[in-house]
Write a protein that holds these residues in place. Structure first.
Motif, PDB file in Angstrom:
ATOM      1  N   ARG A  41       3.965  -1.367   3.584  1.00 30.60           N
ATOM      2  CA  ARG A  41       4.149  -0.828   4.892  1.00 30.60           C
ATOM      3  C   ARG A  41       4.141   0.735   5.011  1.00 30.60           C
ATOM      4  O   ARG A  41       4.541   1.218   6.004  1.00 30.60           O
ATOM      5  CB  ARG A  41       5.617  -1.233   5.021  1.00 30.60           C
ATOM      6  CG  ARG A  41       5.460  -2.879   5.287  1.00 30.60           C
ATOM      7  CD  ARG A  41       6.620  -3.449   5.791  1.00 30.60           C
ATOM      8  NE  ARG A  41       6.632  -5.018   5.758  1.00 30.60           N
ATOM      9  CZ  ARG A  41       7.405  -5.815   5.094  1.00 30.60           C
ATOM     10  NH1 ARG A  41       8.367  -5.507   4.272  1.00 30.60           N
ATOM     11  NH2 ARG A  41       7.053  -7.187   5.105  1.00 30.60           N
TER      12      ARG A  41
ATOM     13  N   TYR B 173       1.006  -9.119  -1.237  1.00 34.74           N
ATOM     14  CA  TYR B 173       1.961  -7.852  -0.883  1.00 34.74           C
ATOM     15  C   TYR B 173       1.686  -7.341   0.473  1.00 34.74           C
ATOM     16  O   TYR B 173       0.554  -7.468   0.990  1.00 34.74           O
ATOM     17  CB  TYR B 173       2.182  -6.704  -1.978  1.00 34.74           C
ATOM     18  CG  TYR B 173       0.399  -6.313  -2.091  1.00 34.74           C
ATOM     19  CD1 TYR B 173      -0.029  -5.502  -1.578  1.00 34.74           C
ATOM     20  CD2 TYR B 173      -0.086  -6.732  -3.302  1.00 34.74           C
ATOM     21  CE1 TYR B 173      -1.236  -4.837  -1.584  1.00 34.74           C
ATOM     22  CE2 TYR B 173      -1.394  -6.564  -3.832  1.00 34.74           C
ATOM     23  CZ  TYR B 173      -1.891  -5.399  -2.891  1.00 34.74           C
ATOM     24  OH  TYR B 173      -3.227  -5.097  -3.223  1.00 34.74           O
ATOM     25  N   ASP B 174       2.598  -6.586   1.404  1.00 32.74           N
ATOM     26  CA  ASP B 174       2.431  -6.031   2.397  1.00 32.74           C
ATOM     27  C   ASP B 174       3.038  -4.615   2.212  1.00 32.74           C
ATOM     28  O   ASP B 174       4.149  -4.505   2.057  1.00 32.74           O
ATOM     29  CB  ASP B 174       3.280  -6.795   3.535  1.00 32.74           C
ATOM     30  CG  ASP B 174       3.046  -6.078   4.816  1.00 32.74           C
ATOM     31  OD1 ASP B 174       2.173  -5.510   5.056  1.00 32.74           O
ATOM     32  OD2 ASP B 174       3.670  -6.820   5.835  1.00 32.74           O
TER      33      ASP B 174
ATOM     34  N   ASP C 247       8.309  -2.296   1.162  1.00 34.34           N
ATOM     35  CA  ASP C 247       7.017  -3.138   1.096  1.00 34.34           C
ATOM     36  C   ASP C 247       7.564  -4.530   0.787  1.00 34.34           C
ATOM     37  O   ASP C 247       8.721  -5.064   0.376  1.00 34.34           O
ATOM     38  CB  ASP C 247       6.344  -2.816  -0.015  1.00 34.34           C
ATOM     39  CG  ASP C 247       5.947  -1.183   0.255  1.00 34.34           C
ATOM     40  OD1 ASP C 247       5.738  -0.983   1.552  1.00 34.34           O
ATOM     41  OD2 ASP C 247       5.522  -0.803  -0.823  1.00 34.34           O
ATOM     42  N   GLY C 248       6.660  -5.607   1.440  1.00 33.90           N
ATOM     43  CA  GLY C 248       6.756  -6.948   1.133  1.00 33.90           C
ATOM     44  C   GLY C 248       6.196  -7.357  -0.123  1.00 33.90           C
ATOM     45  O   GLY C 248       4.971  -6.979  -0.328  1.00 33.90           O
TER      46      GLY C 248
END
Length: 92
Positions: A12, A9-10, A60-61
């Motif tokens: 942000r 996950y990223d 978010d990724g």
């Protein structure tokens, strides 16, 4: 039988993501690197994505990938004895 998944996950935004991390821990996943988790889970990748997305912001990724076993893998400077975990669960 549960499938083996890799989750990355990223995040942000600055926010408390304890619920996301607790969910991954409750599922028995381990974290070999920051923002990367692996574990055996029931359900399709889309189901896992949707469950985890409930604990994330809309921007978010998130990546959920099923790992085939046996498979190839290599590590370098991973944490939590991740190499031992991969040796046991993704033996080549």
């Amino acid at each position: 039988m549960a499938a083996l998944y890799l989750i990355s996950y990223d995040l942000r935004k600055v926010r408390n993501y304890n619920q996301l991390l607790n969910t991954l821990r409750d599922w028995g996943c381990i974290s070999p690197l920051e923002s990367v988790w692996v574990g055996h889970m029931n359900g399709a990748a889309t189901t896992i994505r949707d469950l985890l997305a409930q604990h994330m912001d809309a921007d978010d990724g998130l990546l959920v990938v099923q790992i085939q076993s046996p498979g190839q893998w290599a590590t370098m400077q991973v944490k939590n004895n991740a190499a031992d975990w991969f040796r046991k669960h993704v033996a080549a």
